[in-house]
Scaffold this motif. Structure first.
Motif, PDB file in Angstrom:
ATOM      1  N   CYS A 120      43.442   6.527  74.786  1.00  0.00           N
ATOM      2  CA  CYS A 120      43.832   6.208  73.452  1.00  0.00           C
ATOM      3  C   CYS A 120      44.506   7.304  73.000  1.00  0.00           C
ATOM      4  O   CYS A 120      45.711   7.250  72.416  1.00  0.00           O
ATOM      5  CB  CYS A 120      42.843   5.736  72.570  1.00  0.00           C
ATOM      6  N   SER A 131      48.114   3.249  72.263  1.00  0.00           N
ATOM      7  CA  SER A 131      47.896   3.498  70.862  1.00  0.00           C
ATOM      8  C   SER A 131      46.708   2.399  70.584  1.00  0.00           C
ATOM      9  O   SER A 131      46.773   1.334  70.907  1.00  0.00           O
ATOM     10  CB  SER A 131      49.201   3.032  69.907  1.00  0.00           C
ATOM     11  N   VAL A 166      48.079   6.284  66.619  1.00  0.00           N
ATOM     12  CA  VAL A 166      49.275   6.285  67.605  1.00  0.00           C
ATOM     13  C   VAL A 166      48.717   7.279  68.773  1.00  0.00           C
ATOM     14  O   VAL A 166      48.359   8.205  68.458  1.00  0.00           O
ATOM     15  CB  VAL A 166      50.491   6.989  66.965  1.00  0.00           C
ATOM     16  N   SER A 167      49.229   6.935  70.090  1.00  0.00           N
ATOM     17  CA  SER A 167      48.918   7.713  71.275  1.00  0.00           C
ATOM     18  C   SER A 167      49.718   9.120  71.304  1.00  0.00           C
ATOM     19  O   SER A 167      50.881   8.859  70.519  1.00  0.00           O
ATOM     20  CB  SER A 167      48.731   7.009  72.584  1.00  0.00           C
ATOM     21  N   LYS A 223      53.310   7.777  72.322  1.00  0.00           N
ATOM     22  CA  LYS A 223      54.045   7.296  71.365  1.00  0.00           C
ATOM     23  C   LYS A 223      54.562   8.555  70.439  1.00  0.00           C
ATOM     24  O   LYS A 223      55.960   8.330  69.744  1.00  0.00           O
ATOM     25  CB  LYS A 223      53.521   6.137  70.737  1.00  0.00           C
ATOM     26  N   ALA A 224      53.617   9.360  70.121  1.00  0.00           N
ATOM     27  CA  ALA A 224      53.860  10.265  69.049  1.00  0.00           C
ATOM     28  C   ALA A 224      55.203  11.360  69.539  1.00  0.00           C
ATOM     29  O   ALA A 224      55.809  11.785  68.559  1.00  0.00           O
ATOM     30  CB  ALA A 224      52.605  11.234  69.015  1.00  0.00           C
ATOM     31  N   VAL A 247      52.706  13.569  64.147  1.00  0.00           N
ATOM     32  CA  VAL A 247      53.300  12.234  63.419  1.00  0.00           C
ATOM     33  C   VAL A 247      53.747  12.703  62.184  1.00  0.00           C
ATOM     34  O   VAL A 247      54.748  12.252  61.717  1.00  0.00           O
ATOM     35  CB  VAL A 247      52.234  10.962  63.742  1.00  0.00           C
ATOM     36  N   TRP A 249      60.843  10.134  62.276  1.00  0.00           N
ATOM     37  CA  TRP A 249      59.702   8.893  62.490  1.00  0.00           C
ATOM     38  C   TRP A 249      60.195   7.460  62.061  1.00  0.00           C
ATOM     39  O   TRP A 249      60.566   7.532  60.967  1.00  0.00           O
ATOM     40  CB  TRP A 249      58.367   9.515  62.499  1.00  0.00           C
ATOM     41  N   LYS A 273      58.836   3.597  61.310  1.00  0.00           N
ATOM     42  CA  LYS A 273      57.370   2.640  61.356  1.00  0.00           C
ATOM     43  C   LYS A 273      57.329   2.052  62.519  1.00  0.00           C
ATOM     44  O   LYS A 273      56.330   1.444  62.912  1.00  0.00           O
ATOM     45  CB  LYS A 273      56.916   2.291  60.059  1.00  0.00           C
ATOM     46  N   GLN A 315      57.646   2.686  65.464  1.00  0.00           N
ATOM     47  CA  GLN A 315      56.875   3.660  66.397  1.00  0.00           C
ATOM     48  C   GLN A 315      55.466   3.447  66.513  1.00  0.00           C
ATOM     49  O   GLN A 315      54.841   3.839  67.446  1.00  0.00           O
ATOM     50  CB  GLN A 315      57.451   5.018  66.446  1.00  0.00           C
ATOM     51  N   GLY A 316      55.095   2.856  65.254  1.00  0.00           N
ATOM     52  CA  GLY A 316      53.562   2.884  65.180  1.00  0.00           C
ATOM     53  C   GLY A 316      53.247   2.820  63.833  1.00  0.00           C
ATOM     54  O   GLY A 316      53.993   2.433  63.045  1.00  0.00           O
ATOM     55  N   LEU A 317      51.957   3.562  63.507  1.00  0.00           N
ATOM     56  CA  LEU A 317      51.476   3.364  62.114  1.00  0.00           C
ATOM     57  C   LEU A 317      52.508   3.926  61.205  1.00  0.00           C
ATOM     58  O   LEU A 317      52.880   4.946  61.287  1.00  0.00           O
ATOM     59  CB  LEU A 317      50.155   4.212  61.909  1.00  0.00           C
TER      60      LEU A 317
END
Length: 163
Positions: free
Chosen positions: A14, A19, A23-24, A27-28, A147, A156, A158, A160-162
């Motif tokens: 993780c 993720s 976020v992993s 990904k970050a 992040v 960044w 969203k 891309q992730g959280l």
């Protein structure tokens, strides 16, 4: 049902590539340029590149200890770990983090369950199970910082992730 080794492997995964609740690393830092990696809002903060240098230092040091490898005497203090990879190119910094995380995963996967009950040193009352779990929390904390830095610099989205 997951055993303790499975839990540690999932935590490493993780932090590195998968993720989940956060976020992993993969990904970050996806799409991050060298210029964005060294960006700081102020001199009192660390850049993403410096944070990754710090993570490489501590992950490698504890991995080497877990594998019973020789660990050199630490030069400097914790602050100096943020510049540990200062001579490396951005891609090399990313490769080093990815490599140490892959090495952690493979090492844990091959480890005997009893090793997790051993103390990390003769001077410590912390077992490897506790220590590795703390290392993954430390990684997750700093990945979250990365992040946040990307959000501050506007690199960044969203998607891309959280958010």
């Amino acid at each position: 049902m997951m055993n303790r080794k499975d839990v540690l492997l999932e935590q490493i995964l993780c932090c590195h590539k998968k993720s989940h609740w956060f976020v992993s690393f993969e990904k970050a830092v996806a799409g991050l340029t060298p210029e964005q990696a060294i960006w700081k809002q102020s001199d009192s903060e660390n850049s993403i590149r410096e944070i990754i240098s710090h993570l490489v230092f501590w992950n490698k040091r504890f991995l080497d200890r877990f594998k019973n490898s020789e660990i050199p005497k630490m030069e400097g203090n914790n602050d100096s770990t943020f510049t540990y990879l200062k001579e490396s190119e951005w891609e090399q910094v990313l490769q080093q983090f990815n490599q140490v995380m892959t090495d952690w995963y493979e090492t844990i996967e091959k480890s005997e369950d009893e090793q997790f009950d051993q103390y990390i040193s003769g001077q410590s009352n912390e077992t490897w199970l506790e220590s590795i779990s703390s290392i993954t929390l430390h990684n997750a904390y700093h990945i979250g910082q990365n992040v946040t830095i990307r959000k501050l610099q506007g690199s960044w989205s969203k998607e891309q992730g959280l958010s």
